[in-house]
Design a protein around this motif. Sequence first.
Motif, short mmCIF file in Angstrom:
data_model
loop_
_atom_site.label_atom_id
_atom_site.label_comp_id
_atom_site.label_asym_id
_atom_site.label_seq_id
_atom_site.Cartn_x
_atom_site.Cartn_y
_atom_site.Cartn_z
N THR A 250 0.84 -1.20 0.00
CA THR A 250 0.00 0.00 0.00
C THR A 250 0.88 1.25 0.00
O THR A 250 0.63 2.19 -0.77
N ARG A 251 1.91 1.26 0.83
CA ARG A 251 2.85 2.41 0.84
C ARG A 251 3.56 2.55 -0.50
O ARG A 251 3.69 3.66 -1.03
N ARG A 252 4.03 1.43 -1.05
CA ARG A 252 4.73 1.47 -2.33
C ARG A 252 3.82 2.02 -3.43
O ARG A 252 4.22 2.88 -4.21
N ARG A 253 2.59 1.53 -3.49
CA ARG A 253 1.66 1.99 -4.53
C ARG A 253 1.30 3.47 -4.35
O ARG A 253 1.13 4.19 -5.32
N THR A 254 1.18 3.92 -3.11
CA THR A 254 0.90 5.32 -2.86
C THR A 254 2.03 6.20 -3.39
O THR A 254 1.78 7.24 -4.02
N HIS A 255 3.26 5.76 -3.18
CA HIS A 255 4.41 6.52 -3.69
C HIS A 255 4.48 6.48 -5.21
O HIS A 255 4.75 7.50 -5.85
N GLU A 256 4.22 5.30 -5.79
CA GLU A 256 4.22 5.18 -7.25
C GLU A 256 3.13 6.05 -7.86
O GLU A 256 3.35 6.70 -8.88
N ARG A 257 1.95 6.04 -7.25
CA ARG A 257 0.85 6.87 -7.76
C ARG A 257 1.22 8.35 -7.72
O ARG A 257 0.97 9.08 -8.68
N ALA A 258 1.81 8.80 -6.62
CA ALA A 258 2.22 10.20 -6.51
C ALA A 258 3.24 10.55 -7.59
O ALA A 258 3.15 11.62 -8.21
N LEU A 259 4.16 9.65 -7.85
CA LEU A 259 5.15 9.88 -8.91
C LEU A 259 4.48 9.91 -10.27
O LEU A 259 4.78 10.78 -11.11
N CYS A 260 3.55 9.01 -10.49
CA CYS A 260 2.80 8.96 -11.74
C CYS A 260 2.05 10.29 -11.97
O CYS A 260 2.12 10.88 -13.05
N LEU A 261 1.35 10.75 -10.94
CA LEU A 261 0.58 11.99 -11.04
C LEU A 261 1.48 13.21 -11.23
O LEU A 261 1.09 14.18 -11.89
N LYS A 262 2.67 13.15 -10.67
CA LYS A 262 3.62 14.26 -10.84
C LYS A 262 3.99 14.43 -12.32
O LYS A 262 4.28 15.54 -12.76
#
Length: 113
Positions: free
Chosen positions: A99-111
């Motif tokens: 869940t933490r990893r996906r949250t970070h990946e999502r934030a990077l994706c949205l950036k």
Amino acid sequence: MCYGETDGVRPGDRYTVAECKAMLARSLEGYALKLEACVTRPMADETYAAFLSLSYNIGSGGFCMSSVARLWNAGDTRAACNAMLKFNRAAGVTMPGLTRRRTHERALCLKGI
């Protein structure tokens, strides 16, 4: 072993940090080629890095058949990034680390959008 590599690794094998980094770099090259073959729209470096991280974790086949790739290719950029959050389970159980990893990946994706 190293960064989660299993290909060619046997129980008891030991690697230096430099060997682990080289192994990761070789592996990521293969994942990048497969990612580029199934994603049909251009993307920013941040989005690319997020997709590559997800692909490395769930496998190229899993990524290329995922809602993330499908939504991205359909032009639904934000939904593709949000769909990354679905990949937070192992054996049907929600995993806090994923869940933490996906949250970070999502934030990077949205950036990247």
